[in-house]
Design an enzyme around this catalytic site. Sequence first.
Site, mmCIF file in Angstrom:
data_model
loop_
_atom_site.group_PDB
_atom_site.id
_atom_site.type_symbol
_atom_site.label_atom_id
_atom_site.label_comp_id
_atom_site.label_asym_id
_atom_site.label_seq_id
_atom_site.Cartn_x
_atom_site.Cartn_y
_atom_site.Cartn_z
ATOM 1 N N HIS A 232 -13.005 8.847 3.296
ATOM 2 C CA HIS A 232 -13.276 9.080 4.707
ATOM 3 C C HIS A 232 -13.719 10.533 4.890
ATOM 4 O O HIS A 232 -13.724 11.323 3.962
ATOM 5 C CB HIS A 232 -12.043 8.757 5.554
ATOM 6 C CG HIS A 232 -11.767 7.289 5.660
ATOM 7 N ND1 HIS A 232 -10.898 6.638 4.810
ATOM 8 C CD2 HIS A 232 -12.253 6.341 6.492
ATOM 9 C CE1 HIS A 232 -10.856 5.354 5.129
ATOM 10 N NE2 HIS A 232 -11.666 5.143 6.143
ATOM 11 N N ARG B 94 -14.379 12.455 16.583
ATOM 12 C CA ARG B 94 -13.277 11.618 16.119
ATOM 13 C C ARG B 94 -11.934 12.214 16.550
ATOM 14 O O ARG B 94 -11.808 13.430 16.710
ATOM 15 C CB ARG B 94 -13.292 11.506 14.583
ATOM 16 C CG ARG B 94 -14.483 10.754 14.007
ATOM 17 C CD ARG B 94 -14.435 9.284 14.322
ATOM 18 N NE ARG B 94 -15.561 8.566 13.737
ATOM 19 C CZ ARG B 94 -16.701 8.327 14.369
ATOM 20 N NH1 ARG B 94 -16.882 8.779 15.616
ATOM 21 N NH2 ARG B 94 -17.666 7.645 13.785
ATOM 22 N N TYR C 208 -15.130 -4.951 7.648
ATOM 23 C CA TYR C 208 -13.760 -4.443 7.718
ATOM 24 C C TYR C 208 -13.176 -4.660 9.115
ATOM 25 O O TYR C 208 -12.026 -5.081 9.267
ATOM 26 C CB TYR C 208 -13.760 -2.957 7.361
ATOM 27 C CG TYR C 208 -12.411 -2.294 7.381
ATOM 28 C CD1 TYR C 208 -11.502 -2.492 6.343
ATOM 29 C CD2 TYR C 208 -12.043 -1.455 8.428
ATOM 30 C CE1 TYR C 208 -10.257 -1.872 6.343
ATOM 31 C CE2 TYR C 208 -10.805 -0.837 8.440
ATOM 32 C CZ TYR C 208 -9.914 -1.050 7.399
ATOM 33 O OH TYR C 208 -8.683 -0.436 7.415
ATOM 34 N N GLY D 167 0.832 -1.207 0.000
ATOM 35 C CA GLY D 167 0.000 0.000 0.000
ATOM 36 C C GLY D 167 0.859 1.246 0.000
ATOM 37 O O GLY D 167 0.479 2.294 0.526
ATOM 38 N N GLY E 139 -0.390 4.810 -1.211
ATOM 39 C CA GLY E 139 -1.575 5.379 -0.596
ATOM 40 C C GLY E 139 -1.240 6.472 0.398
ATOM 41 O O GLY E 139 -0.100 6.954 0.480
ATOM 42 N N LEU E 140 -2.221 6.854 1.176
ATOM 43 C CA LEU E 140 -2.094 7.971 2.120
ATOM 44 C C LEU E 140 -0.917 7.793 3.075
ATOM 45 O O LEU E 140 -0.057 8.671 3.186
ATOM 46 C CB LEU E 140 -3.407 8.089 2.904
ATOM 47 C CG LEU E 140 -3.441 9.030 4.106
ATOM 48 C CD1 LEU E 140 -3.181 10.466 3.680
ATOM 49 C CD2 LEU E 140 -4.781 8.909 4.828
ATOM 50 N N VAL E 141 -0.855 6.675 3.768
ATOM 51 C CA VAL E 141 0.189 6.477 4.779
ATOM 52 C C VAL E 141 1.513 6.102 4.124
ATOM 53 O O VAL E 141 2.582 6.534 4.561
ATOM 54 C CB VAL E 141 -0.240 5.419 5.806
ATOM 55 C CG1 VAL E 141 0.832 5.251 6.891
ATOM 56 C CG2 VAL E 141 -1.572 5.811 6.456
ATOM 57 N N GLY E 142 1.454 5.296 3.064
ATOM 58 C CA GLY E 142 2.688 4.940 2.368
ATOM 59 C C GLY E 142 3.420 6.154 1.832
ATOM 60 O O GLY E 142 4.645 6.281 1.978
ATOM 61 N N PRO F 100 -4.027 3.018 14.322
ATOM 62 C CA PRO F 100 -4.196 4.475 14.214
ATOM 63 C C PRO F 100 -5.661 4.875 14.398
ATOM 64 O O PRO F 100 -6.574 4.094 14.130
ATOM 65 C CB PRO F 100 -3.732 4.792 12.788
ATOM 66 C CG PRO F 100 -3.242 3.503 12.207
ATOM 67 C CD PRO F 100 -3.826 2.401 13.015
#
Length: 326
Positions: A186, A215, A143, A8, A11-14, A170
């Site tokens: 999200h 959140r 999920y 991944g 993606g966002l975190v990668g 996280p």
Amino acid sequence: MSIILVTGGTGLVGKAIQHVIETEPEGSRFGKKPGEKWIFVSSSEADLRDTEQTKRLFEKYKPTHVIHLAAIVGGLYINMKCKLTFLRDNILINDNVLHTAHLTGTQKVISCLSTCVFPDKVTYPLDETKIHLGLPHESNFGYSHAKRLVDVQNRAYKDQFGCNFTSAIPTSIFGPHDNFNLESAHVIPALIHKCYLAQNNGTPFIVGGSGKPLRQFIYSRDLAKLFIWQLREYDDVEPVILSVGEDQEVSVKELTDAIVKAMNYKGEYILDTTQADGQFRKPASNKKLLSLMGEFRFTPFDEALQDTVQWFLNNYENARTGARGT
């Protein structure tokens, strides 16, 4: 030579981990270390739902360490719509990565979970001991169960084979390179994109739900540093919550107001209370994290949100918006 494979990885975190590795001073706590090789792979290189493709990926790069971020993910409404897909695809991905890592002698794997693994009915704040104390929230149980099983698998691999497999939990992540596709995004990227379209097209800015849910949001580049810390300095099967403190909760209404300000949006927005809110709150404690790694400076929320908005505006043509099939 340490070879760190990041699934991944685009993606966002990668992308955030790649940014930190490339911009932090070399040899520093979060920067690239001598003798390290970082490899960031996407689904275009291997479909990790497929056992043979996963094996070929490991044979190609021969990783000594894996940060496992690859997953089928999405926001509240896509989770509610595709529970079986989110369950089955993520079980396949996680099983293939962990079993292949075991078979090839990978020294360490950190998998990325989510606070949605926690029970819906549980005492707050959440901590690492409460994962299996009840059922997750109905809205994303597919999920949630798939991710919860990673913790079970980690413990089984350690118990039977001594594998150094662990996981990170996280809270809600946001930042540059996020998924802004309104069908699956999200809450933060979805609201940024909706606000952008309302401003540009003169259409209503509609926010799903009552605006009351709370959140904890963590900036992707802060989370990237915490993953790098966990890779280098934490060797225990017990998961670690990677988050700001539980006193940093933000309501969807407060979030929307902050996005309106960051985007200089001049119109009004509508809270559509006919749409589902999802889980009302799920505050998580970061006491274990801070007790292990010491002081850590989290980027202030408004600053991180402004960075994210600016990245989106600067990269709209190439961002994952869904408008052009991306």
